[in-house]
Design an enzyme around this catalytic site. Structure first.
Site, mmCIF file in Angstrom:
data_model
loop_
_atom_site.group_PDB
_atom_site.id
_atom_site.type_symbol
_atom_site.label_atom_id
_atom_site.label_comp_id
_atom_site.label_asym_id
_atom_site.label_seq_id
_atom_site.Cartn_x
_atom_site.Cartn_y
_atom_site.Cartn_z
ATOM 1 N N LYS A 1 12.584 65.777 92.526
ATOM 2 C CA LYS A 1 11.957 65.317 91.211
ATOM 3 C C LYS A 1 10.854 64.250 91.567
ATOM 4 O O LYS A 1 9.740 64.377 91.297
ATOM 5 C CB LYS A 1 13.142 65.009 90.347
ATOM 6 C CG LYS A 1 13.919 65.805 90.009
ATOM 7 C CD LYS A 1 14.863 65.035 88.909
ATOM 8 C CE LYS A 1 15.902 63.877 89.454
ATOM 9 N NZ LYS A 1 16.621 64.405 90.324
ATOM 10 N N ARG B 1 19.978 60.640 82.275
ATOM 11 C CA ARG B 1 20.916 61.285 82.970
ATOM 12 C C ARG B 1 22.486 61.683 82.356
ATOM 13 O O ARG B 1 23.279 61.975 83.155
ATOM 14 C CB ARG B 1 21.274 60.171 84.271
ATOM 15 C CG ARG B 1 20.698 60.723 85.454
ATOM 16 C CD ARG B 1 20.990 59.732 86.461
ATOM 17 N NE ARG B 1 20.927 60.123 87.935
ATOM 18 C CZ ARG B 1 20.070 59.836 88.746
ATOM 19 N NH1 ARG B 1 18.923 59.346 88.301
ATOM 20 N NH2 ARG B 1 20.134 60.103 90.018
ATOM 21 N N ARG C 1 17.059 63.030 104.415
ATOM 22 C CA ARG C 1 16.172 62.517 103.688
ATOM 23 C C ARG C 1 15.837 61.193 104.176
ATOM 24 O O ARG C 1 16.873 60.559 104.474
ATOM 25 C CB ARG C 1 16.433 62.507 102.160
ATOM 26 C CG ARG C 1 15.789 61.844 101.193
ATOM 27 C CD ARG C 1 15.900 62.274 99.927
ATOM 28 N NE ARG C 1 16.792 61.554 99.332
ATOM 29 C CZ ARG C 1 17.064 61.431 97.962
ATOM 30 N NH1 ARG C 1 16.192 62.248 97.252
ATOM 31 N NH2 ARG C 1 18.085 60.840 97.500
ATOM 32 N N ARG D 1 18.648 56.555 102.998
ATOM 33 C CA ARG D 1 19.196 55.662 101.879
ATOM 34 C C ARG D 1 20.620 55.361 101.886
ATOM 35 O O ARG D 1 21.366 56.239 102.296
ATOM 36 C CB ARG D 1 18.983 56.563 100.492
ATOM 37 C CG ARG D 1 17.784 56.124 99.905
ATOM 38 C CD ARG D 1 17.210 57.068 98.680
ATOM 39 N NE ARG D 1 18.274 57.128 97.745
ATOM 40 C CZ ARG D 1 17.989 57.599 96.622
ATOM 41 N NH1 ARG D 1 16.785 58.331 96.075
ATOM 42 N NH2 ARG D 1 18.870 58.023 95.813
ATOM 43 N N ARG E 1 27.690 62.222 94.041
ATOM 44 C CA ARG E 1 26.422 62.193 93.300
ATOM 45 C C ARG E 1 26.238 63.571 92.992
ATOM 46 O O ARG E 1 25.858 63.715 91.487
ATOM 47 C CB ARG E 1 25.161 61.773 93.965
ATOM 48 C CG ARG E 1 25.266 60.230 94.161
ATOM 49 C CD ARG E 1 24.298 59.833 95.348
ATOM 50 N NE ARG E 1 22.812 60.159 94.857
ATOM 51 C CZ ARG E 1 22.148 60.299 95.719
ATOM 52 N NH1 ARG E 1 22.365 60.459 97.231
ATOM 53 N NH2 ARG E 1 20.593 60.444 95.433
HETATM 54 P P1 AMP Z 1 18.000 58.223 92.072
HETATM 55 O O1 AMP Z 1 16.963 57.549 93.127
HETATM 56 O O2 AMP Z 1 17.262 58.869 90.771
HETATM 57 O O3 AMP Z 1 18.635 59.136 92.794
HETATM 58 O O4 AMP Z 1 19.151 57.145 91.620
HETATM 59 C C1 AMP Z 1 19.913 56.387 92.468
HETATM 60 C C2 AMP Z 1 20.936 55.643 91.876
HETATM 61 O O5 AMP Z 1 20.424 54.925 90.722
HETATM 62 C C3 AMP Z 1 21.832 56.777 90.977
HETATM 63 O O6 AMP Z 1 22.718 57.327 91.886
HETATM 64 C C4 AMP Z 1 22.490 56.039 89.916
HETATM 65 O O7 AMP Z 1 23.356 55.154 90.446
HETATM 66 C C5 AMP Z 1 21.447 55.151 89.380
HETATM 67 N N1 AMP Z 1 20.494 55.570 88.568
HETATM 68 C C6 AMP Z 1 19.466 55.977 88.547
HETATM 69 N N2 AMP Z 1 18.967 56.604 87.378
HETATM 70 C C7 AMP Z 1 19.922 55.936 86.269
HETATM 71 C C8 AMP Z 1 20.048 56.573 85.226
HETATM 72 N N3 AMP Z 1 19.125 57.191 84.508
HETATM 73 N N4 AMP Z 1 21.416 56.096 84.729
HETATM 74 C C9 AMP Z 1 22.188 55.928 85.398
HETATM 75 N N5 AMP Z 1 22.240 55.334 86.506
HETATM 76 C C10 AMP Z 1 21.093 55.952 87.287
#
Ligand code: AMP
Length: 222
Positions: free
Chosen positions: A15, A90, A127, A157, A168
């Site tokens: 994404k 989400r 990654r 990460r 996740r």
């Molecule tokens: P991502 O980079 O999108 O994988 O986000 C990394 C982490 O940030 C996720 O595993 C969540 O802990 C938090 N996070 C990101 N976006 C959201 C969201 N829309 N709602 C809740 N937690 C989020």
């Protein structure tokens, strides 16, 4: 018509990479809630300090905080001509709040990027991300390599280790996947096969967005 886009899909579906590419091509901002949170963590803001432990466990930051962040970001002038959301919504509560925020605006175009689970686990395990600018390293880049954007060191990460990756994915299936059904009934919903090479995904994505935008525009007029 403004391109008001959101990308659905599990962690590791691509994404962020695809959103970045499309946003650049169209001159619209990519709004990644994960990036916003990682920046808050790096800057040790109040939200960042609270979010860090939750992110490191692979869980979701609470809806109220996330909705507040996105509402503020979408209210900035650069989002008025369109945007691409990556990582938000989400949860169904976040999606409902987004519909509220978007009332009176051009319709949301929703793209679901579909990738099989074993491929996601493989991608997330390898990654990399730049320690300095937060850019995701290209697929195949190794920890210790240099970021193509700023030359910073590529690291893993903290939430990409095996145990957190599995958590996740579980959180995705439980809390985010229901959004596919939430949005599927809309004429501006499209699925894209994210297991193909990145250039093919980008081409399919652009075609899907163009088709959805045409449907959305027809819907507004009719
Ligand atoms: P991502 O980079 O999108 O994988 O986000 C990394 C982490 O940030 C996720 O595993 C969540 O802990 C938090 N996070 C990101 N976006 C959201 C969201 N829309 N709602 C809740 N937690 C989020």
């Amino acid at each position: 018509m403004a391109l008001n886009l959101l990308m659905l899909g599990p962690p590791g579906a691509g994404k962020g990479t695809q959103a970045e590419r499309f946003a650049k091509a169209k001159g619209i901002p990519k709004i990644s809630t994960g990036d916003i949170l990682r920046e808050a963590v790096a800057n040790k803001t109040e939200i960042g300090l609270r979010a860090k432990a939750i992110m490191d466990r692979g869980e979701l930051v609470n809806d109220e905080v996330m909705i507040g962040i996105v509402q503020e970001r979408l209210g900035r002038p650069d989002a008025a001509g369109g945007f691409i959301l990556d990582g938000f919504p989400r949860t169904v509560a976040q999606a409902a709040a987004l519909d509220g925020i978007m009332t009176g605006h051009d319709p949301l175009i929703v793209i679901d990027i579909v990738v099989p689970e074993d491929e996601l686990v493989r991608r997330l395990g390898t990654r990399t991300i730049c320690r300095l600018c937060g850019e995701t390293g290209p697929v195949g880049c190794e920890v210790g390599g240099a970021c193509a954007k700023c030359g910073g060191r590529l690291v893993q990460r903290t939430d990409d280790n095996k145990a957190v990756v599995l958590e996740r994915l579980k959180v995705y299936h439980r809390q985010t996947e229901p959004l596919v059904e939430f949005y599927r009934i809309r004429p501006t919903f499209r699925s894209v096969d994210g297991a193909q090479p990145p250039d093919r995904v980008a081409a399919d994505l652009a075609a899907a967005i163009a088709a959805a935008a045409a449907t959305g525009a027809a819907g507004v007029q009719g």
